[in-house]
Design a protein around this motif. Structure first.
Motif, PDB file in Angstrom:
ATOM      1  N   THR A 149       0.917  -1.075   0.133  1.00 51.95           N
ATOM      2  CA  THR A 149      -0.065  -0.048  -0.046  1.00 51.95           C
ATOM      3  C   THR A 149       0.866   1.297   0.118  1.00 51.95           C
ATOM      4  O   THR A 149       1.929   1.165   0.421  1.00 51.95           O
ATOM      5  N   ILE A 150       0.399   2.236  -0.567  1.00 54.91           N
ATOM      6  CA  ILE A 150       0.962   3.622  -0.563  1.00 54.91           C
ATOM      7  C   ILE A 150       0.013   4.481  -0.158  1.00 54.91           C
ATOM      8  O   ILE A 150      -1.279   4.532  -0.784  1.00 54.91           O
ATOM      9  N   GLU A 151       0.291   5.535   0.884  1.00 51.86           N
ATOM     10  CA  GLU A 151      -0.737   6.312   1.050  1.00 51.86           C
ATOM     11  C   GLU A 151      -0.049   7.890   1.069  1.00 51.86           C
ATOM     12  O   GLU A 151       1.167   8.201   1.298  1.00 51.86           O
ATOM     13  N   ALA A 152      -0.651   8.573   0.491  1.00 50.46           N
ATOM     14  CA  ALA A 152      -0.426   9.903  -0.024  1.00 50.46           C
ATOM     15  C   ALA A 152      -1.391  11.095   0.356  1.00 50.46           C
ATOM     16  O   ALA A 152      -2.426  11.124   0.024  1.00 50.46           O
ATOM     17  N   GLY A 153      -1.087  11.978   1.480  1.00 48.94           N
ATOM     18  CA  GLY A 153      -1.883  13.143   2.097  1.00 48.94           C
ATOM     19  C   GLY A 153      -1.216  14.273   1.868  1.00 48.94           C
ATOM     20  O   GLY A 153      -0.092  14.314   2.197  1.00 48.94           O
ATOM     21  N   TRP A 154      -2.037  15.254   1.601  1.00 44.56           N
ATOM     22  CA  TRP A 154      -1.637  16.605   1.828  1.00 44.56           C
ATOM     23  C   TRP A 154      -2.736  17.314   2.369  1.00 44.56           C
ATOM     24  O   TRP A 154      -3.588  17.653   1.947  1.00 44.56           O
ATOM     25  N   THR A 155      -2.938  17.740   3.762  1.00 42.80           N
ATOM     26  CA  THR A 155      -3.842  18.612   4.328  1.00 42.80           C
ATOM     27  C   THR A 155      -3.296  19.751   4.760  1.00 42.80           C
ATOM     28  O   THR A 155      -2.259  19.903   5.440  1.00 42.80           O
ATOM     29  N   ARG A 156      -4.190  20.969   4.524  1.00 45.04           N
ATOM     30  CA  ARG A 156      -4.054  22.258   4.877  1.00 45.04           C
ATOM     31  C   ARG A 156      -5.183  22.787   5.828  1.00 45.04           C
ATOM     32  O   ARG A 156      -6.373  22.134   5.672  1.00 45.04           O
ATOM     33  N   ARG A 157      -4.604  23.422   6.691  1.00 43.13           N
ATOM     34  CA  ARG A 157      -6.040  23.844   7.701  1.00 43.13           C
ATOM     35  C   ARG A 157      -6.797  24.931   7.266  1.00 43.13           C
ATOM     36  O   ARG A 157      -7.733  24.879   7.394  1.00 43.13           O
ATOM     37  N   VAL A 253      -6.389  14.799   0.204  1.00 41.66           N
ATOM     38  CA  VAL A 253      -5.933  16.049   0.045  1.00 41.66           C
ATOM     39  C   VAL A 253      -6.885  17.067   0.522  1.00 41.66           C
ATOM     40  O   VAL A 253      -8.162  16.798   0.182  1.00 41.66           O
ATOM     41  N   SER A 254      -6.740  18.143   1.050  1.00 44.91           N
ATOM     42  CA  SER A 254      -7.646  19.137   1.591  1.00 44.91           C
ATOM     43  C   SER A 254      -7.287  20.396   1.511  1.00 44.91           C
ATOM     44  O   SER A 254      -5.923  20.528   2.004  1.00 44.91           O
ATOM     45  N   TRP A 255      -7.630  21.442   1.042  1.00 43.27           N
ATOM     46  CA  TRP A 255      -7.302  22.896   1.515  1.00 43.27           C
ATOM     47  C   TRP A 255      -7.901  23.243   2.618  1.00 43.27           C
ATOM     48  O   TRP A 255      -7.588  24.256   3.138  1.00 43.27           O
ATOM     49  N   SER A 256      -9.008  22.832   3.324  1.00 41.91           N
ATOM     50  CA  SER A 256      -9.643  23.005   4.486  1.00 41.91           C
ATOM     51  C   SER A 256      -9.977  22.177   5.536  1.00 41.91           C
ATOM     52  O   SER A 256     -11.196  21.612   5.481  1.00 41.91           O
ATOM     53  N   GLU A 257      -9.099  21.489   6.074  1.00 46.98           N
ATOM     54  CA  GLU A 257      -8.954  20.328   6.854  1.00 46.98           C
ATOM     55  C   GLU A 257      -9.114  20.795   8.339  1.00 46.98           C
ATOM     56  O   GLU A 257      -8.297  21.725   8.914  1.00 46.98           O
ATOM     57  N   ASP A 258      -9.922  20.080   9.342  1.00 49.38           N
ATOM     58  CA  ASP A 258      -9.776  20.344  10.721  1.00 49.38           C
ATOM     59  C   ASP A 258      -8.622  19.796  11.540  1.00 49.38           C
ATOM     60  O   ASP A 258      -8.687  18.681  12.120  1.00 49.38           O
ATOM     61  N   VAL A 259      -7.573  20.231  11.148  1.00 45.63           N
ATOM     62  CA  VAL A 259      -6.097  19.730  11.535  1.00 45.63           C
ATOM     63  C   VAL A 259      -5.498  20.826  12.348  1.00 45.63           C
ATOM     64  O   VAL A 259      -5.603  22.023  12.250  1.00 45.63           O
ATOM     65  N   GLU A 260      -4.409  20.407  13.227  1.00 42.12           N
ATOM     66  CA  GLU A 260      -3.563  21.373  13.916  1.00 42.12           C
ATOM     67  C   GLU A 260      -2.899  22.313  13.071  1.00 42.12           C
ATOM     68  O   GLU A 260      -2.559  23.462  13.523  1.00 42.12           O
ATOM     69  N   GLY A 261      -2.271  21.831  12.068  1.00 43.94           N
ATOM     70  CA  GLY A 261      -1.554  22.434  11.159  1.00 43.94           C
ATOM     71  C   GLY A 261      -1.383  21.585   9.654  1.00 43.94           C
ATOM     72  O   GLY A 261      -1.658  20.466   9.611  1.00 43.94           O
ATOM     73  N   ASP A 262      -0.760  22.524   8.595  1.00 44.01           N
ATOM     74  CA  ASP A 262      -0.536  21.600   7.446  1.00 44.01           C
ATOM     75  C   ASP A 262       0.526  20.556   7.381  1.00 44.01           C
ATOM     76  O   ASP A 262       1.729  20.717   8.231  1.00 44.01           O
ATOM     77  N   LEU A 263       0.315  19.479   6.724  1.00 42.12           N
ATOM     78  CA  LEU A 263       1.175  18.314   6.671  1.00 42.12           C
ATOM     79  C   LEU A 263       1.124  17.792   5.326  1.00 42.12           C
ATOM     80  O   LEU A 263       0.077  17.540   4.904  1.00 42.12           O
ATOM     81  N   VAL A 264       2.379  17.218   4.834  1.00 46.92           N
ATOM     82  CA  VAL A 264       2.332  16.066   4.062  1.00 46.92           C
ATOM     83  C   VAL A 264       2.767  14.917   4.468  1.00 46.92           C
ATOM     84  O   VAL A 264       3.762  15.017   5.233  1.00 46.92           O
ATOM     85  N   GLU A 265       2.238  13.660   4.122  1.00 49.65           N
ATOM     86  CA  GLU A 265       2.634  12.415   4.449  1.00 49.65           C
ATOM     87  C   GLU A 265       2.494  11.657   3.294  1.00 49.65           C
ATOM     88  O   GLU A 265       1.708  11.217   2.945  1.00 49.65           O
ATOM     89  N   LEU A 266       3.695  10.715   3.419  1.00 44.78           N
ATOM     90  CA  LEU A 266       3.967   9.669   2.320  1.00 44.78           C
ATOM     91  C   LEU A 266       4.066   8.254   3.232  1.00 44.78           C
ATOM     92  O   LEU A 266       5.080   8.429   3.830  1.00 44.78           O
ATOM     93  N   ASN A 285       2.611  28.883   5.896  1.00 46.45           N
ATOM     94  CA  ASN A 285       3.272  29.274   7.235  1.00 46.45           C
ATOM     95  C   ASN A 285       2.456  28.626   8.188  1.00 46.45           C
ATOM     96  O   ASN A 285       2.595  28.867   9.467  1.00 46.45           O
ATOM     97  N   LEU A 286       1.601  27.563   8.194  1.00 50.88           N
ATOM     98  CA  LEU A 286       0.889  26.814   9.093  1.00 50.88           C
ATOM     99  C   LEU A 286       1.605  25.393   9.446  1.00 50.88           C
ATOM    100  O   LEU A 286       0.755  24.516   9.771  1.00 50.88           O
ATOM    101  N   GLY A 287       2.768  25.103   8.772  1.00 48.65           N
ATOM    102  CA  GLY A 287       3.048  23.781   9.030  1.00 48.65           C
ATOM    103  C   GLY A 287       3.458  23.109  10.321  1.00 48.65           C
ATOM    104  O   GLY A 287       3.764  23.830  11.263  1.00 48.65           O
ATOM    105  N   ILE A 288       2.996  21.881  10.697  1.00 43.94           N
ATOM    106  CA  ILE A 288       3.178  21.376  11.912  1.00 43.94           C
ATOM    107  C   ILE A 288       4.192  20.720  11.844  1.00 43.94           C
ATOM    108  O   ILE A 288       4.814  20.474  13.316  1.00 43.94           O
ATOM    109  N   MET A 289       5.117  20.307  10.893  1.00 42.98           N
ATOM    110  CA  MET A 289       6.274  19.784  11.075  1.00 42.98           C
ATOM    111  C   MET A 289       7.606  20.900  11.148  1.00 42.98           C
ATOM    112  O   MET A 289       7.655  21.714  10.108  1.00 42.98           O
TER     113      MET A 289
END
Length: 364
Positions: A149-157, A253-266, A285-289
């Motif tokens: 499996t491969i999971e690719a996510g990019w979420t922005r707050r 992928v989301s431009w408007s996710e209910d998250v603490e900060g922006d993140l890319v995960e692979l 400028n809202l990155g969580i990492m």
């Protein structure tokens, strides 16, 4: 003897040209910016004055400047006619993603590129990141074993690109976040797994699109403020594909996710263990990492932290690497890392995911 300067024209005087491409071109000794074109003449003039070049009033005028290459930074729906026109004149093209908004248009660009003496580089800038390259090398070394499996996510707050702008108008953008962030993440999926391999043929696909009501009247982020147009596209997408190898790909992928900060995960799960990269693409400028993190958890073992290249601590580092590569491609010294076929593969999969969402009556 010093090499002849490569003359570059800019098509589109918007945010990415001003923020990334033009500043990099200005610092390169072997490049000259021959002109800037935009349908908004005043904006082209403003940017030309800022970067010490000239504004031109038409594509014909740009062609008369005989550029060696152009960088296309215009709304998605305009990419095809522009790419085709410059390629027919044997002018090399760096086209911002997505390459096109339909499979037919992407195929048209591929035909034009095949018949041209110029090269086409699709602007999948994240391929040039040190963390992505390190992850790719781990896969080539067989760290994970056969991929399951491969999971690719990019979420922005809070990352809608200028609500009301062409990004959110379907006729100009072709779609919403699935075209925007999704093109990058689907390319990551295909690039890491070797997209041109026969085992990467997609046999099944499923997608859901979502849009939530939001008061955009006071919206403001690093990409800009609310503009006058409407919001016609999805702000979030979730999809799944099954490859002929048996591997499954998941995208979120989301431009408007209910998250603490922006993140890319692979995250890649294989027969020998799981490889995971947590990082952030783009200019947020809202990155969580604070720093990218690459880990491997071997089957039945303890998680291992893998070393990454020292970051350059500049948001333009991958754009700089892409630009240097493009210039070498224009000179015939290298072949494109992301050519027209790579661009077309992503367009095709994005198109199939949109069709899945429409077929299953998932409304935004």
């Amino acid at each position: 003897m010093a090499a002849k300067k490569v003359n570059i024209g800019i098509i589109g005087a918007g945010w990415i040209a001003k923020r990334a491409h033009l500043p990099l071109l200005l610092e390169m000794d072997d490049v000259a910016i021959c002109g800037i074109y935009d349908t908004d003449g005043d904006r082209a003039i403003e940017l030309a004055e800022l970067f010490r070049t000239k504004a031109v009033s038409s594509i014909g005028d740009m062609l008369e400047l005989t550029p060696d290459a152009v960088i296309i930074c215009t709304p998605n729906a305009t990419h095809t006619p522009l790419c085709v026109q410059f390629l027919k004149h044997n002018i090399s093209v760096l086209c911002e993603k997505p390459l096109a908004t339909s499979v037919q248009d992407a195929q048209q660009i591929c035909r034009a590129a095949a018949a041209s003496n110029g090269v086409l580089l699709t602007g999948f800038v994240n391929r040039y990141r040190g963390d992505v390259q390190r992850m790719k090398s781990c896969l080539l070394e067989g760290v994970t074993g056969a991929v399951q499996t491969i999971e690719a996510g990019w979420t922005r707050r809070m990352g809608v690109p200028r609500p009301g702008s062409w990004f959110t108008q379907k006729e100009l953008s072709g779609g919403g976040v699935l075209h925007d962030l999704g093109s990058h993440m689907i390319d990551m999926m295909l690039y890491l797994l070797d997209a041109k391999s026969a085992s990467l043929q997609v046999t099944e696909r499923l997608c859901s699109l979502y849009r939530r009501n939001f008061d955009y009247s006071t919206y403001n982020n690093w990409l800009g403020t609310h503009e006058s147009g409407g919001i016609e596209v999805e702000d979030s997408a979730r999809g799944m594909v099954v490859f002929s190898s048996g591997a499954t790909g998941l995208i979120h992928v989301s431009w408007s996710e209910d998250v603490e900060g922006d993140l890319v995960e692979l995250k890649i799960r294989g027969a020998k263990g799981t490889l995971q990269l947590q990082t952030l693409f783009g200019f947020s400028n809202l990155g969580i990492m604070k720093e990218p993190r690459l880990t491997f958890m071997p089957l039945g073992g303890e998680q291992i932290e893998l070393e990454l290249p020292a970051p350059e601590h500049t948001e333009l580092s991958e754009y700089r690497s892409q630009m240097n590569h493009f210039i070498r491609c224009v000179r015939g010294e290298e072949t494109p890392l992301a050519d027209e076929m790579d661009g077309a593969l992503t367009v095709n999969l994005v198109d199939e995911l949109y069709k899945s969402a429409a077929r299953d009556h998932v409304a935004v």
